[in-house]
Design a protein around this motif. Structure first.
Motif, short mmCIF file in Angstrom:
data_model
loop_
_atom_site.label_atom_id
_atom_site.label_comp_id
_atom_site.label_asym_id
_atom_site.label_seq_id
_atom_site.Cartn_x
_atom_site.Cartn_y
_atom_site.Cartn_z
N GLU A 51 0.83 -1.20 0.00
CA GLU A 51 0.00 0.00 0.00
C GLU A 51 0.86 1.25 0.00
OE1 GLU A 51 -3.57 2.01 -0.31
OE2 GLU A 51 -3.05 -0.11 -0.57
N PHE A 52 2.00 1.19 0.65
CA PHE A 52 2.93 2.33 0.68
C PHE A 52 3.34 2.72 -0.73
CE2 PHE A 52 7.30 3.87 0.56
CZ PHE A 52 7.26 4.95 1.43
N TRP A 53 3.77 1.73 -1.52
CA TRP A 53 4.26 2.04 -2.86
C TRP A 53 3.13 2.41 -3.82
CZ3 TRP A 53 9.02 3.35 -3.29
CH2 TRP A 53 9.96 2.82 -2.41
N PHE A 54 1.97 1.76 -3.69
CA PHE A 54 0.84 2.12 -4.54
C PHE A 54 0.37 3.53 -4.24
CE2 PHE A 54 -1.53 -1.68 -6.59
CZ PHE A 54 -0.37 -2.02 -7.24
N ALA A 55 0.29 3.87 -2.96
CA ALA A 55 -0.12 5.23 -2.59
C ALA A 55 0.93 6.23 -3.04
CB ALA A 55 -0.35 5.32 -1.09
N LEU A 56 2.20 5.84 -2.98
CA LEU A 56 3.27 6.75 -3.38
C LEU A 56 3.18 7.09 -4.87
CD1 LEU A 56 5.78 8.20 -2.33
CD2 LEU A 56 7.13 6.20 -3.01
N ILE A 57 2.76 6.13 -5.68
CA ILE A 57 2.59 6.40 -7.11
C ILE A 57 1.56 7.51 -7.32
CG2 ILE A 57 1.70 5.45 -9.28
CD1 ILE A 57 2.95 2.77 -8.47
N LYS A 58 0.44 7.42 -6.59
CA LYS A 58 -0.60 8.46 -6.70
C LYS A 58 -0.07 9.80 -6.25
CE LYS A 58 -3.67 6.05 -4.27
NZ LYS A 58 -4.95 5.67 -3.62
N VAL A 59 0.65 9.81 -5.16
CA VAL A 59 1.18 11.06 -4.61
C VAL A 59 2.16 11.70 -5.59
CG1 VAL A 59 2.62 12.04 -2.79
CG2 VAL A 59 0.82 10.42 -2.21
N VAL A 60 3.06 10.90 -6.14
CA VAL A 60 4.06 11.43 -7.09
C VAL A 60 3.36 12.00 -8.33
CG1 VAL A 60 5.93 10.78 -8.66
CG2 VAL A 60 5.93 9.96 -6.30
N ALA A 61 2.32 11.31 -8.81
CA ALA A 61 1.60 11.80 -9.99
C ALA A 61 0.95 13.15 -9.72
CB ALA A 61 0.53 10.79 -10.40
N ILE A 62 0.34 13.30 -8.55
CA ILE A 62 -0.34 14.56 -8.22
C ILE A 62 0.67 15.67 -8.02
CG2 ILE A 62 -1.83 15.71 -6.55
CD1 ILE A 62 -3.14 12.99 -6.05
N VAL A 63 1.76 15.38 -7.30
CA VAL A 63 2.79 16.39 -7.09
C VAL A 63 3.38 16.82 -8.43
CG1 VAL A 63 5.08 16.81 -6.11
CG2 VAL A 63 3.35 15.66 -4.75
N GLY A 64 3.62 15.83 -9.32
CA GLY A 64 4.13 16.16 -10.64
C GLY A 64 3.17 17.05 -11.42
N MET A 65 1.88 16.75 -11.29
CA MET A 65 0.86 17.56 -11.95
C MET A 65 0.90 19.00 -11.44
SD MET A 65 -2.00 18.17 -13.62
CE MET A 65 -3.25 19.44 -13.46
N ILE A 66 1.01 19.16 -10.13
CA ILE A 66 1.02 20.50 -9.54
C ILE A 66 2.26 21.27 -9.96
CG2 ILE A 66 1.15 21.76 -7.36
CD1 ILE A 66 -0.56 19.56 -6.11
N LEU A 67 3.42 20.61 -9.94
CA LEU A 67 4.67 21.28 -10.30
C LEU A 67 4.68 21.67 -11.78
CD1 LEU A 67 7.30 19.14 -8.33
CD2 LEU A 67 6.42 21.43 -7.78
N ILE A 68 4.27 20.73 -12.64
CA ILE A 68 4.24 21.01 -14.08
C ILE A 68 3.25 22.13 -14.39
CG2 ILE A 68 3.57 20.08 -16.33
CD1 ILE A 68 4.62 17.37 -15.34
N GLY A 69 2.08 22.04 -13.78
CA GLY A 69 1.08 23.09 -14.01
C GLY A 69 1.54 24.44 -13.51
N SER A 70 2.26 24.46 -12.39
CA SER A 70 2.76 25.73 -11.86
C SER A 70 3.76 26.37 -12.80
CB SER A 70 3.40 25.49 -10.48
OG SER A 70 2.45 25.01 -9.55
#
Length: 464
Positions: free
Chosen positions: A153-172
Motif C-alpha cells: 500500500e505504501f508504494w501504490f499510494a506513493l505512485i498516486k502522490v508522485v503523480a499529483i505532485v508532478g501535476m502540480i509542479l508542471i502546471g505551476s
C-alpha cells in the motif's frame, strides 16, 4: 502455543509510521480525482475549490474525533468497537456491518474500474477477466503478514502522490513561466473569467458537495490501522494531522492548477484534465502514464477495502456480532477467514461485470455514500459520549484532543444532515435514500434476532 493466541487473539503490530502515513493518504485519494474531477467542475465551476476545502475541514474534525479515542484504545475494531462500548452494542453492530458493506461495495467498484482501464491496452478483453485478476492479486497481498500489506500500500499510494505532485509542479511552471505553453504565461485569470468564480452561485457548490464528500470517504480507515501500528500514540496523531494538510494540497492544489490552465467550461471536452496537462507539456504517452496511475489507484483502494473489511469481520466476531469462525487468525496473525469471507461477496462484483448494466454501480455507489455518512455520524457521537464520561482534569490530560469539542461535533453532524438533504435533490443519489432504510432496517432486525439476547460486545478496558 499459537503466537497469535495471547490472552486474546491479537493482530500483529507490523505497520510503521511511513506505512500509516501513506495508507492515510492513499485511502482518501482515489480514481475520482484523476478522472471524475471534470463532472464536479461542471457542477460548481471554479467554486469546486471551496467545496473541497469545506469538506476537508469537516473530515479533519471527524478524524480528530476518532484519533482522540484511538490513541487511548488502539484496537482493531476502531469506531465500531468504540460505538459498542460508548453507545451500546446495537450501534456497534450496525456500524461494523455497515462499514464492512461499504468497503465491499467499494471494492466491487474498484475492480470494475480496473476492468475498464485495462481496455486501454487490451480493448478486446472481457471486462470481468482483469476484474477477477485484480481481486485475486489483492487477496494474496492481504493474506500475507501485515508488514507486506503495508509495503504494498505504501508504494501504490506513493505512485498516486508522485503523480499529483508532478501535476502540480508542471502546471505551476505553465502558470508562472509559460513552460509548455509556448512561453506564454498562463496566469490564474481562468478562475474568475467565463462566468466568474461561482458561475452557478452557492447552489452549484452545494450540489457538488455530495460528490466531494464521496471523494473523501475512506479517510476514516486510518483508525483501523491502530490495532497494528507499532506505536499508535505517536503514529496516529502524526498521520491524522499530516493527512489534513496533504489532502488539501493534493485536492485543492491540483484542481487550482487545472482550473487556472483551462477554462472550467472546456474541461469536460478535453477528457481527463491530468492527461491534457501532461500532453500540453509535450510528454509522449501521457494517456498511458495516467491510465497506469489510475489502475494502481484502483488497486490501492481495493487493497485497502479488503484490509479494512476483513478486520471488521474479525473484530465483530470477537464481540459476538459476526460468526465465530471469523475470529481466527492465520500463522501470520492475519484474519484470513474474514478476508476470504469478504472476497467471496466481492466476487458478486465480478459476476456483475459480466451480466449487469453499468448503472447498477451508480446506484450501489450512492448507497455507499449513505453508509459513509452513518460511519462519520457514529464517530462524532461516540467521541461526544466518551467526553461526557471524563472530568475536566481528565479532558485536559488527553494525549490527543479534538479541538473545539463539543461544538465542532455538532457542526460536523449538521454538515452530514445537509448532505442527506442535498441528496434528495439529485436524481442519481436520491435512490440511495430510498434504499438506506431497508439496509439499516435489515441490520436492526438481524441484531435483535441473533445478537441482542446474547450480546458479548467487548469493552474497551479489556481490549489490548
Amino acid at each position: 502455543m499459537d503466537k497469535c493466541k495471547v490472552a486474546q487473539e491479537d493482530l500483529h503490530r507490523g505497520l510503521k509510521e511511513r506505512h500509516i502515513q501513506l495508507i492515510a493518504i492513499g485511502g482518501v485519494i482515489g480514481v475520482g480525482l484523476f478522472l471524475g474531477s471534470a463532472s464536479a467542475i461542471k457542477t460548481a465551476g471554479p467554486g469546486i475549490l471551496l467545496a473541497y476545502l469545506l469538506v476537508g475541514i469537516v473530515v479533519f474534525f471527524i478524524m480528530r474525533a476518532l484519533g482522540e479515542i484511538a490513541v487511548i484504545y488502539p484496537v482493531s475494531g476502531s469506531f465500531s468497537q468504540y460505538a459498542s462500548t460508548f453507545l451500546g452494542s446495537k450501534y456497534g453492530y450496525i456500524t461494523g456491518w455497515n462499514y464492512w458493506y461499504q468497503w465491499v461495495v467499494g471494492c466491487m467498484c474498484e475492480i470494475t474500474a480496473v476492468g475498464l482501464y485495462m481496455k486501454f491496452w487490451y480493448p478486446d478483453i472481457e471486462q470481468w477477466i482483469p476484474a477477477l485478476a485484480a481481486l485475486i492479486c489483492m487477496t494474496v497481498v492481504n493474506l500475507v503478514a501485515v508488514k507486506f500489506y503495508g509495503e504494498f500500500e505504501f508504494w501504490f499510494a506513493l505512485i498516486k502522490v508522485v503523480a499529483i505532485v508532478g501535476m502540480i509542479l508542471i502546471g505551476s511552471l505553465m502558470i508562472l513561466f509559460g513552460i509548455g505553453n509556448g512561453g506564454v504565461v498562463v496566469g490564474i485569470s481562468n478562475l474568475w473569467t467565463n462566468g466568474g468564480f461561482l458561475p452557478f452561485g452557492i447552489q452549484g457548490v452545494l450540489m457538488s458537495l455530495v460528490m466531494v464528500t464521496f471523494a473523501y470517504t475512506g479517510s476514516e480507515g486510518i483508525g483501523l490501522t491502530a490495532g497494528e501500528a507499532k506505536d499508535p500514540t505517536k503514529t496516529l496523531p502524526s498521520a491524522i494531522d499530516k493527512m489534513f494538510w496533504r489532502v488539501l494540497i493534493f485536492y485543492v492544489g491540483a484542481l487550482f492548477v487545472i482550473l487556472s490552465i483551462y477554462p472550467w467550461n472546456e474541461i469536460g471536452t478535453i477528457g481527463s484534465p491530468f492527461v491534457a496537462t501532461f500532453k500540453k507539456l509535450g510528454i509522449s504517452g501521457a494517456a498511458a502514464i495516467i491510465n497506469f496511475i489510475v489502475v494502481t489507484a484502483a488497486l490501492s483502494s481495493c487493497n485497502a477495502g479488503i484490509y479494512s473489511s476483513g478486520r471488521f469481520l474479525y473484530s465483530m466476531a470477537l464481540r459476538g456480532e459476526a460468526p465465530a469462525c471469523f475470529s481466527k487468525l492465520n500463522s501470520s496473525c492475519v484474519p484470513a477467514r474474514g478476508i476470504f469471507g469478504t472476497v467471496l461477496v466481492i466476487l458478486i462484483g465480478v459476476i456483475l461485470n459480466y451480466v449487469a448494466p453499468a448503472q447498477v454501480f451508480v446506484y450501489v455507489t450512492s448507497l455507499n455514500v449513505t453508509g459513509a455518512l452513518w460511519t462519520w455520524l457514529m464517530i462524532l457521537l461516540t467521541q461526544l459520549k466518551f467526553r461526557q464520561g471524563l472530568t475536566p482534569e481528565e479532558v485536559g490530560n488527553l494525549k490527543y484532543r479534538m479541538p473545539g469539542s463539543p461544538y465542532t461535533n455538532w457542526l460536523g453532524i449538521a454538515y452530514l444532515l445537509l448532505i442527506t438533504v442535498i441528496m434528495f435533490f439529485n436524481e442519481d443519489t436520491r435512490i440511495a435514500l430510498y434504499l438506506a432504510p431497508l439496509w439499516f432496517g435489515l441490520l436492526y432486525l438481524t441484531y435483535n434476532m441473533f445478537v441482542a439476547k446474547n450480546s458479548s460486545a467487548a469493552t474497551i478496558n479489556n481490549a489490548k
